[in-house]
Design an enzyme around this catalytic site. Structure first.
Site, mmCIF file in Angstrom:
data_model
loop_
_atom_site.group_PDB
_atom_site.id
_atom_site.type_symbol
_atom_site.label_atom_id
_atom_site.label_comp_id
_atom_site.label_asym_id
_atom_site.label_seq_id
_atom_site.Cartn_x
_atom_site.Cartn_y
_atom_site.Cartn_z
ATOM 1 N N GLY A 70 5.257 -2.881 -2.503
ATOM 2 C CA GLY A 70 4.264 -2.759 -1.457
ATOM 3 C C GLY A 70 2.915 -2.371 -2.053
ATOM 4 N N CYS A 71 1.843 -2.646 -1.324
ATOM 5 C CA CYS A 71 0.510 -2.370 -1.858
ATOM 6 C C CYS A 71 0.261 -0.871 -2.027
ATOM 7 C CB CYS A 71 -0.554 -2.993 -0.971
ATOM 8 S SG CYS A 71 -0.425 -2.575 0.793
ATOM 9 N N TYR A 72 0.609 -0.067 -1.031
ATOM 10 C CA TYR A 72 0.446 1.386 -1.166
ATOM 11 C C TYR A 72 1.304 1.953 -2.305
ATOM 12 C CZ TYR A 72 -2.127 1.925 3.292
ATOM 13 O OH TYR A 72 -3.057 1.888 4.305
#
Length: 343
Positions: free
Chosen positions: A145-147
């Site tokens: 995921g980006c986070y």
């Protein structure tokens, strides 16, 4: 060498970003480009910036249309990838940009996503200890995921070096609106976003929390608990993550900096900035690069690490292409030698 590649979810932000990078990859031939509700439409009407592919017609996202390629990128909503991946041949490299195969724990999947856990694939964040080796030759890859990409890049060196406490880890991240996807949502209208910021998923509710804990715990060799608060910033792209953790007794600022410097000394895409210079999202926009800076708050006994990435590139599509390169034995930076843009 010519690698045939198919991209699903091509009408969305993540799929469009995968195509943007692949269009400049010297070893790739782009085959099927698929969507679901937008099948039958011209790609240029939905992704007008992709000039080289503008006249391609989107076909339906089915296993039949994706089959027969060397590599398949799945840029689909969470829960939609596993069924299609199961129908693709074992020797096809399948790279899932959704969440279906990121988590090792079925319990964590059921709690945060619901439904049946599809299993865990090699995790496409090569900069983490031991991950690069697992990606070489892998035919199933889960893109982070980006986070979690930004958070793990920020703190994993400290856990790996044994400098950080496993309790009281706090991540606060600001993300551009593209992280929420391309579907119409009233709270993402320009008039709602421009000129303001807002939190969401507060109180341990965000789905990326267990993914962060999974990565930190593996690096620390013990369970790590995370308090994560995401915020929405009035920008289209980018993440600025501020990650803090308690420092173990006797650890000083010099030891902290040395740990991060050693961890990323040979990494082509992760940059520990000179002391006094802090990351900005603009500096990495459109690139697969990450900028980091750290400080030791001696009064609070905490390290503060700030990480900037482009959520669509290093946070999604760039990590996917980087992982593909490793899987196929290509130079890891192939097709990713894009600098940021300024101003």
């Amino acid at each position: 060498m010519s690698i045939s590649v198919a991209v699903s979810g091509a009408s969305g932000y993540a799929g469009g970003e995968v195509l943007r990078l692949l269009a400049h990859h010297p070893d790739v031939t782009i085959g099927a480009i698929t969507a679901h509700s937008n099948a039958g439409q011209r790609l240029g009407s939905l992704q007008p910036h992709l000039h080289a592919l503008a006249d391609r017609i989107l076909v339906d996202t089915t296993a039949e249309n994706l089959a027969g390629h060397d590599v398949v990128f799945l840029a689909l909503p969470h829960g939609a990838s596993a069924a299609i991946a199961a129908e693709l041949s074992d020797d096809t490299v399948v790279i899932d940009a959704g969440a279906d195969h990121r988590l090792e724990s079925p319990e964590a999947w059921e709690k945060f996503y619901g439904g049946e856990h599809a299993g865990h694939w090699p995790y496409g964040l090569p900069e983490m200890p031991g991950h690069r080796e697992k990606l070489r030759g892998a035919t199933r890859i889960a893109v982070p995921g980006c986070y979690p990409t930004s958070a793990q890049l920020a703190l994993v060196p400290g856990f790996t070096a044994g400098l950080l406490e496993a309790r009281d880890v706090v991540i606060v991240s600001a993300s551009g609106t593209s992280g929420a996807g391309k579907s119409m949502k009233p709270h993402l209208l320009g008039s709602e976003v421009i000129g303001g910021m807002s939190p969401y998923g507060v109180g341990g509710l965000h789905r990326h929390t267990p993914e962060m804990e999974q990565g930190f715990s593996a690096a620390a060799g013990e369970p790590v608990n995370v308090s994560f608060t995401p915020t929405l910033a009035p920008m289209a792209r980018g993440i600025l993550a501020t990650a803090t953790a308690r420092v173990k007794p006797g650890v000083d600022a010099a030891a902290l900096r040395e740990a991060w410097a050693q961890a990323y000394a040979d990494e082509p895409f992760v940059h520990l900035l000179p002391e006094g210079q802090w990351p900005t999202t603009k500096a990495v926009q459109g690139s697969n690069h990450a900028q980091l800076q750290l400080a030791f708050d001696e009064h609070a006994g905490r390290v503060i690490v700030v990480c900037a990435i482009d959520n669509l590139t290093k946070g999604t599509a760039g990590g996917a292409v980087q992982s593909m390169n490793l899987s196929l034995g290509l130079p890891e930076t192939r097709g990713l030698d894009l600098e940021g843009i300024a101003p």
